[in-house]
Scaffold this motif. Structure first.
Motif, PDB file in Angstrom:
ATOM      1  N   SER A   1      39.293  48.423  37.393  1.00 39.48           N
ATOM      2  CA  SER A   1      39.232  49.418  38.468  1.00 39.48           C
ATOM      3  C   SER A   1      38.434  48.896  39.652  1.00 39.48           C
ATOM      4  CB  SER A   1      38.603  50.718  37.952  1.00 39.48           C
ATOM      5  OG  SER A   1      39.424  51.339  36.993  1.00 39.48           O
ATOM      6  N   ALA A   2      37.332  48.225  39.381  1.00 44.55           N
ATOM      7  CA  ALA A   2      36.522  47.666  40.474  1.00 44.55           C
ATOM      8  C   ALA A   2      37.320  46.641  41.271  1.00 44.55           C
ATOM      9  CB  ALA A   2      35.254  47.038  39.910  1.00 44.55           C
ATOM     10  N   ALA A   3      38.016  45.741  40.577  1.00 45.75           N
ATOM     11  CA  ALA A   3      38.817  44.735  41.264  1.00 45.75           C
ATOM     12  C   ALA A   3      39.944  45.388  42.059  1.00 45.75           C
ATOM     13  CB  ALA A   3      39.383  43.739  40.248  1.00 45.75           C
ATOM     14  N   TYR A   4      40.598  46.367  41.467  1.00 49.57           N
ATOM     15  CA  TYR A   4      41.716  47.053  42.116  1.00 49.57           C
ATOM     16  C   TYR A   4      41.267  47.715  43.418  1.00 49.57           C
ATOM     17  CZ  TYR A   4      45.484  50.492  42.720  1.00 49.57           C
ATOM     18  OH  TYR A   4      46.506  51.268  43.229  1.00 49.57           O
ATOM     19  N   TYR A   5      40.168  48.460  43.349  1.00 51.00           N
ATOM     20  CA  TYR A   5      39.739  49.189  44.539  1.00 51.00           C
ATOM     21  C   TYR A   5      39.082  48.284  45.579  1.00 51.00           C
ATOM     22  CZ  TYR A   5      41.193  53.629  42.651  1.00 51.00           C
ATOM     23  OH  TYR A   5      41.968  54.664  42.173  1.00 51.00           O
ATOM     24  N   LEU A   6      38.553  47.150  45.154  1.00 50.55           N
ATOM     25  CA  LEU A   6      38.086  46.182  46.159  1.00 50.55           C
ATOM     26  C   LEU A   6      39.235  45.760  47.059  1.00 50.55           C
ATOM     27  CD1 LEU A   6      35.652  43.998  44.035  1.00 50.55           C
ATOM     28  CD2 LEU A   6      35.080  45.079  46.221  1.00 50.55           C
ATOM     29  N   ARG A   7      40.367  45.473  46.452  1.00 49.07           N
ATOM     30  CA  ARG A   7      41.538  45.105  47.255  1.00 49.07           C
ATOM     31  C   ARG A   7      42.052  46.297  48.065  1.00 49.07           C
ATOM     32  NH1 ARG A   7      40.259  40.187  47.527  1.00 49.07           N
ATOM     33  NH2 ARG A   7      41.210  38.676  46.104  1.00 49.07           N
ATOM     34  N   LYS A   8      42.050  47.477  47.480  1.00 47.16           N
ATOM     35  CA  LYS A   8      42.527  48.656  48.193  1.00 47.16           C
ATOM     36  C   LYS A   8      41.640  49.002  49.387  1.00 47.16           C
ATOM     37  CE  LYS A   8      45.344  51.368  46.759  1.00 47.16           C
ATOM     38  NZ  LYS A   8      46.796  51.593  47.054  1.00 47.16           N
ATOM     39  N   GLU A   9      40.353  48.665  49.270  1.00 42.43           N
ATOM     40  CA  GLU A   9      39.424  48.918  50.379  1.00 42.43           C
ATOM     41  C   GLU A   9      39.424  47.808  51.414  1.00 42.43           C
ATOM     42  OE1 GLU A   9      37.455  51.670  51.089  1.00 42.43           O
ATOM     43  OE2 GLU A   9      38.725  52.559  49.525  1.00 42.43           O
ATOM     44  N   GLY A  10      40.254  46.793  51.203  1.00 37.51           N
ATOM     45  CA  GLY A  10      40.417  45.746  52.207  1.00 37.51           C
ATOM     46  C   GLY A  10      39.589  44.496  52.002  1.00 37.51           C
ATOM     47  N   PHE A  11      38.966  44.354  50.836  1.00 39.04           N
ATOM     48  CA  PHE A  11      38.192  43.133  50.584  1.00 39.04           C
ATOM     49  C   PHE A  11      39.147  41.953  50.454  1.00 39.04           C
ATOM     50  CE2 PHE A  11      36.026  40.074  47.833  1.00 39.04           C
ATOM     51  CZ  PHE A  11      34.830  39.936  48.511  1.00 39.04           C
ATOM     52  N   SER A  12      38.937  40.927  51.257  1.00 42.74           N
ATOM     53  CA  SER A  12      39.865  39.792  51.301  1.00 42.74           C
ATOM     54  C   SER A  12      39.298  38.538  50.648  1.00 42.74           C
ATOM     55  CB  SER A  12      40.250  39.475  52.751  1.00 42.74           C
ATOM     56  OG  SER A  12      39.080  39.166  53.518  1.00 42.74           O
TER      57      SER A  12
END
Length: 389
Positions: free
Chosen positions: A17-28
């Motif tokens: 979940s942490a990895a998924y939402y990092l990407r969803k929040e725009g972490f590149s």
């Protein structure tokens, strides 16, 4: 030595979940998600009873689970038209005696203030609502009319893991054996295959192993594995209206397809940390502790047949049975997502999003998780969740 902006230790539902939402929040930046049990054979995620509720004693826990409930309601929109976790909105029924009634009432007031669809009924009303229930010794119960139930934990985890394969996240099958720290920062993670990963940020999502992972960084965390048993039994009668029911003794049960499952007989007082390798069910618990409660509370359950069982581990926070979320106050690039004491599966998406917001935006936006911060651990100041099942 490979370099990653973020290394997440623990690849089950919390870390995924942490990895998924990092990407969803725009972490590149680069992300490594490390999991020592890639088949999740012994994972707390897949060995849980896979339920979701809003019946907690503090608002913050209710909000975390409500976030996940919202995700369940728009699952196909989030993960695609085939997304299905078999969510059955069967509700929770938490029973109380005269002694437990004040706490039940206080919890209910908190839940209603947070918009949870929970009704508090006396024994007579419960007996009318649930014809199978014996209310002997019961004063009242809180019932989740909507927004509570159970689901398929494997399917739930699979949705996140499948999505991550398209999000440029490195999924690494390995055990973490060491964490390097340079003063007030962690700098690298060592794996059991001899590889070392340089890390800008380390997220501890190691479930029942979280205390040991924190210790590798020289940090104390009062989280340890506690074994919890789930027993499967057959009964002649089927009750389609039966919620997940929690007796005042702590014993719980619910329907599961054509059978029932039950648990909750472990005695917490004086309980020791579980052997991390012990997944053998405590078979006598069913006959000695659980079955008598079932037969007393549901008379038709006097004639049942236990068919199998499994055991898993809670990531048990011995301080206050509550989560530790966010950075260490002195080692700020080491983040916690630990100690959920049995409700991590239902709260993981909310925690993943909260940590992602903290990393990407510098603060919590969706749900304020400040109350779960490590500072209370350092001060020995419990933030206690009373409704632990």
């Amino acid at each position: 030595m490979a370099k990653y902006d973020i290394v997440i230790i623990g690849g089950a539902i919390m870390g995924s979940s942490a990895a998924y939402y990092l990407r969803k929040e725009g972490f590149s930046g680069s992300i490594a998600l490390i999991e020592r049990d890639p088949q999740f054979t012994h994972s707390a995620t897949t060995l849980s009873a896979a339920s979701i509720r809003q019946q907690f004693s503090i608002p913050q826990n209710i909000r975390l689970s409500q976030f996940t409930l919202g995700l369940f309601r728009r699952l196909k929109e989030e993960f695609g038209p085939d997304a299905d976790i078999g969510f059955r909105e069967g509700g929770y029924l938490i029973l109380a005696t005269d002694e437990g009634l004040p706490v039940l009432k206080a919890n209910h007031d908190t839940q209603r203030a947070e918009g949870a669809d929970i009704v508090l009924e006396d024994a007579a009303a419960l007996a009318k609502r649930f014809s199978w229930l014996s209310t002997e010794g019961i004063t009242a119960g809180a019932y989740g009319v909507s927004g509570e139930g159970w689901f398929d934990a494997h399917a739930y985890l699979h949705l996140f893991r499948k999505a991550l394969r398209t999000m440029n996240v490195d999924l690494i099958a390995a055990s973490v054996t060491g964490i390097e720290r340079q003063g007030a920062r962690v700098s690298a993670v060592t794996l059991d295959n001899g590889e070392k990963l340089e890390a800008g940020i380390v997220v501890n999502a190691a479930g029942p192993n979280a205390g040991k992972v924190a210790a590798m960084a020289g940090l104390g965390l009062p989280v340890e594995p506690r074994k919890r048993n789930v027993f499967v039994f057959e009964a002649r009668d089927r009750y389609e209206d039966m919620p997940l029911t929690v007796d005042p003794s702590g014993v719980w049960w619910r329907p599961e397809g054509s059978v029932y499952i039950a648990g909750g007989a472990e005695v917490e007082e004086g309980e020791q940390a579980a052997d991390p390798a012990d997944f053998e069910p405590d078979w006598p618990l069913f006959e000695n502790e659980i079955w008598p409660v079932l037969a007393n509370r549901v008379p038709s359950f006097e004639a049942i047949k236990m068919t199998r069982a499994w055991a898993g581990h809670y990531d048990y926070n011995v301080l206050d049975h509550n989560a530790v979320i966010g950075p260490h106050p002195e080692v700020q690039n080491f983040l916690f997502a630990n100690g959920f004491s049995g409700h991590g599966l239902q709260q993981a998406p909310a925690v993943g999003k909260a940590l992602a917001e903290l990393i990407v935006h510098g603060g919590y936006r969706s749900i304020d998780c400040s109350a779960f911060g490590y500072e209370r651990v350092a001060e020995g100041r419990p933030f206690r969740e009373l409704n632990v099942i």
